[in-house]
Design an enzyme around this catalytic site. Structure first.
Site, PDB file in Angstrom:
ATOM      1  N   ASP A  47       0.635  -1.444  -0.120  1.00 16.53           N
ATOM      2  CA  ASP A  47       0.022   0.043   0.045  1.00 16.53           C
ATOM      3  C   ASP A  47       0.926   1.223  -0.125  1.00 16.53           C
ATOM      4  OD1 ASP A  47      -3.416   0.228   0.928  1.00 16.53           O
ATOM      5  OD2 ASP A  47      -1.908   2.165   0.979  1.00 16.53           O
ATOM      6  N   ASP A  73       4.425   2.473  -3.797  1.00 13.81           N
ATOM      7  CA  ASP A  73       3.603   3.350  -4.882  1.00 13.81           C
ATOM      8  C   ASP A  73       3.532   2.481  -6.215  1.00 13.81           C
ATOM      9  OD1 ASP A  73       2.329   4.930  -6.675  1.00 13.81           O
ATOM     10  OD2 ASP A  73       3.596   6.659  -6.491  1.00 13.81           O
ATOM     11  N   TYR A 167     -11.861   7.497 -15.142  1.00  9.65           N
ATOM     12  CA  TYR A 167     -12.007   6.218 -14.252  1.00  9.65           C
ATOM     13  C   TYR A 167     -12.924   5.239 -15.319  1.00  9.65           C
ATOM     14  CZ  TYR A 167     -13.435   3.522 -10.431  1.00  9.65           C
ATOM     15  OH  TYR A 167     -13.696   2.644  -9.418  1.00  9.65           O
ATOM     16  N   LYS A 171     -11.069   2.139 -16.343  1.00  8.59           N
ATOM     17  CA  LYS A 171     -11.611   0.721 -16.072  1.00  8.59           C
ATOM     18  C   LYS A 171     -11.992  -0.178 -16.929  1.00  8.59           C
ATOM     19  CE  LYS A 171     -11.104   0.948 -11.448  1.00  8.59           C
ATOM     20  NZ  LYS A 171     -10.034   0.055 -10.796  1.00  8.59           N
ATOM     21  N   THR A 202     -18.033   0.403   1.048  1.00  2.62           N
ATOM     22  CA  THR A 202     -16.781   0.366   1.179  1.00  2.62           C
ATOM     23  C   THR A 202     -16.366   1.279   2.218  1.00  2.62           C
ATOM     24  OG1 THR A 202     -15.832   1.348  -0.722  1.00  2.62           O
ATOM     25  CG2 THR A 202     -16.192  -1.183  -0.801  1.00  2.62           C
TER      26      THR A 202
HETATM   27  N1  LIG Z   1     -15.443   1.253  -3.435  1.00  9.52           N
HETATM   28  C1  LIG Z   1     -16.252   0.879  -4.262  1.00  9.52           C
HETATM   29  O1  LIG Z   1     -17.448   1.230  -4.249  1.00  9.52           O
HETATM   30  C2  LIG Z   1     -15.601   0.607  -5.715  1.00  9.52           C
HETATM   31  C3  LIG Z   1     -16.503   0.258  -6.659  1.00  9.52           C
HETATM   32  C4  LIG Z   1     -16.214  -0.302  -7.886  1.00  9.52           C
HETATM   33  C5  LIG Z   1     -14.789  -0.551  -8.122  1.00  9.52           C
HETATM   34  N2  LIG Z   1     -13.995  -0.045  -6.887  1.00  9.52           N
HETATM   35  C6  LIG Z   1     -12.558  -0.513  -7.261  1.00  9.52           C
HETATM   36  O2  LIG Z   1     -12.009  -1.201  -6.202  1.00  9.52           O
HETATM   37  C7  LIG Z   1     -10.746  -1.257  -5.945  1.00  9.52           C
HETATM   38  C8  LIG Z   1     -10.521  -0.767  -4.485  1.00  9.52           C
HETATM   39  O3  LIG Z   1     -11.099   0.109  -4.326  1.00  9.52           O
HETATM   40  P1  LIG Z   1     -11.265   0.530  -2.622  1.00  9.52           P
HETATM   41  O4  LIG Z   1     -12.538   1.872  -2.784  1.00  9.52           O
HETATM   42  O5  LIG Z   1     -11.945  -0.521  -1.878  1.00  9.52           O
HETATM   43  O6  LIG Z   1      -9.955   1.247  -2.214  1.00  9.52           O
HETATM   44  P2  LIG Z   1      -9.647   2.332  -1.321  1.00  9.52           P
HETATM   45  O7  LIG Z   1      -9.881   3.663  -1.903  1.00  9.52           O
HETATM   46  O8  LIG Z   1      -9.908   2.120   0.156  1.00  9.52           O
HETATM   47  O9  LIG Z   1      -8.047   1.952  -1.380  1.00  9.52           O
HETATM   48  C9  LIG Z   1      -7.261   1.005  -1.109  1.00  9.52           C
HETATM   49  C10 LIG Z   1      -5.708   1.401  -0.788  1.00  9.52           C
HETATM   50  O10 LIG Z   1      -5.196   1.571  -2.028  1.00  9.52           O
HETATM   51  C11 LIG Z   1      -4.152   2.550  -1.526  1.00  9.52           C
HETATM   52  N3  LIG Z   1      -3.449   3.006  -2.668  1.00  9.52           N
HETATM   53  C12 LIG Z   1      -3.972   4.291  -3.287  1.00  9.52           C
HETATM   54  N4  LIG Z   1      -3.046   4.546  -4.209  1.00  9.52           N
HETATM   55  C13 LIG Z   1      -2.056   3.606  -4.358  1.00  9.52           C
HETATM   56  C14 LIG Z   1      -0.988   3.359  -4.992  1.00  9.52           C
HETATM   57  N5  LIG Z   1      -0.401   4.079  -5.998  1.00  9.52           N
HETATM   58  N6  LIG Z   1       0.068   2.325  -4.698  1.00  9.52           N
HETATM   59  C15 LIG Z   1      -0.484   1.529  -3.785  1.00  9.52           C
HETATM   60  N7  LIG Z   1      -1.478   1.906  -2.853  1.00  9.52           N
HETATM   61  C16 LIG Z   1      -2.366   2.635  -3.225  1.00  9.52           C
HETATM   62  C17 LIG Z   1      -4.741   3.510  -0.384  1.00  9.52           C
HETATM   63  O11 LIG Z   1      -3.643   3.860   0.427  1.00  9.52           O
HETATM   64  C18 LIG Z   1      -5.560   2.448   0.236  1.00  9.52           C
HETATM   65  O12 LIG Z   1      -5.269   2.169   1.389  1.00  9.52           O
HETATM   66  C19 LIG Z   1     -10.118  -0.028  -7.025  1.00  9.52           C
HETATM   67  O13 LIG Z   1      -9.640  -0.345  -8.070  1.00  9.52           O
HETATM   68  C20 LIG Z   1     -11.628   0.641  -7.104  1.00  9.52           C
HETATM   69  O14 LIG Z   1     -11.613   1.292  -8.245  1.00  9.52           O
HETATM   70  C21 LIG Z   1     -14.173   0.207  -5.702  1.00  9.52           C
END
Ligand SMILES: NC(=O)c1ccc[n+]([C@@H]2O[C@H](COP(=O)([O-])OP(=O)(O)OC[C@H]3O[C@@H](n4cnc5c(N)ncnc54)[C@H](O)[C@@H]3O)[C@@H](O)[C@H]2O)c1
Length: 273
Positions: A47, A73, A167, A171, A202
């Site tokens: 992370d 990163d 996005y 995606k 989430t």
């Molecule tokens: N949350 C939703 O409703 C939802 C819906 C559809 C898709 N998604 C996808 O699911 C995935 C996870 O989303 P989420 O909302 O659970 O995650 P989140 O936003 O909670 O992020 C998870 C972690 O990713 C880390 N992060 C951010 N940039 C980073 C980088 N460059 N390198 C390493 N770590 C990094 C953050 O520090 C965070 O701890 C994403 O790809 C998102 O697009 C989420």
């Protein structure tokens, strides 16, 4: 069934926004890391904020699982290369790669500034590219591996009222990235698939969306998101994690180059006439 004993999973974005160790609403990467560990995998969670991955590690270890973390990163090639090497040196290989890092930014083809476009492409596509670039050669050594990319129904279902063009574009781009990777490495025993989450409850909803699109009314935002779903309820990070678990497992041995949509029929409802 779905036994991951003996396997090593490299999970990106393994923390969750909002690092409260007692939080009950988790991000997709955090739930995935914990579920894969419960099924027996050794998890290497990376992370951008190591402290967030460390919260996940503590949960896994408290349950008797095995986890190590690194602050990485995923848009930085040398960071990713070092983390992959660290995982291999610690756990002896990588069998499962979950490219979970990603997120959205608002804007249309006109209103989005160039810097945000570039950052979005890096955040949502380059992260999966770099993860795959450095992990696939490790998987090739064992002629086996499963890569799971996390996309979003934002690539399938768009709204004129709330554009997030980069996005949606990136995606949907992951679908093609997945298919190309699956075909190229099929003979080496490497599978690649996409999980496509819908509207999920989430940590992101609680910590970011409530402020950015919810006018600081978290319950109002949750109610609106629930109402859009055919079942009247959003999914959650565990729904995503279980789809990832299936694709990671040997039971999915002949599943490659495809998508599992985890959205409670939301996109099906959007496309009905
Ligand atoms: N949350 C939703 O409703 C939802 C819906 C559809 C898709 N998604 C996808 O699911 C995935 C996870 O989303 P989420 O909302 O659970 O995650 P989140 O936003 O909670 O992020 C998870 C972690 O990713 C880390 N992060 C951010 N940039 C980073 C980088 N460059 N390198 C390493 N770590 C990094 C953050 O520090 C965070 O701890 C994403 O790809 C998102 O697009 C989420």
């Amino acid at each position: 069934m779905l036994d991951l004993n003996g396997k090593v999973a490299f999970v990106t974005g393994a923390g969750s926004v909002g690092d409260d160790p007692d939080a009950t609403v988790w991000g997709n990467g955090k739930a995935t890391a914990v579920l894969l560990a419960r099924q027996g995998a050794k998890v290497f969670g990376v992370d951008l904020r190591k402290e967030a991955a460390d919260v996940t590690q503590a949960i896994i270890e408290k349950e008797g699982g095995i986890c190590a973390t690194a602050g990485v990163d995923m848009t930085n090639a040398s960071n990713v290369e070092s983390a992959v090497a660290e995982c291999v040196s610690k756990f002896g290989g990588i069998d499962i790669l979950v490219n979970n890092v990603g997120g959205s930014a608002p804007g249309s083809a006109v209103t989005m500034c160039e810097e945000v476009w570039d950052t979005q492409v890096a955040h949502n596509l380059k992260t999966a590219f770099l993860g795959s670039k450095y992990v696939i050669p490790i998987m090739e050594q064992k002629s086996k591996g499963s890569i799971i990319n996390i996309a979003s129904i934002a690539g399938l279902r768009m709204s004129a009222d709330r554009a997030h063009i980069a996005y949606s574009t990136t995606k949907l781009g992951l679908f093609a990235f997945t298919k190309s990777t699956a075909i190229t490495f099929a003979k080496q025993g490497i599978r690649c698939n996409t999980v496509v989450p819908g509207l999920m409850h989430t940590a992101l909803v609680e910590h970011r969306l409530a402020k950015t699109i919810g006018a600081n009314d978290l319950q109002g935002l949750i109610d609106r998101r629930n109402a859009q779903c055919p079942s009247g309820k959003m999914g959650n990070a565990w729904d995503v994690a279980h789809a990832v678990l299936f694709l990671a497992s040997d039971e999915a041995g002949y599943v490659s180059g495809t998508e599992i949509i985890v959205d409670g029929a939301l996109t099906a409802a959007s496309s009905s006439v």
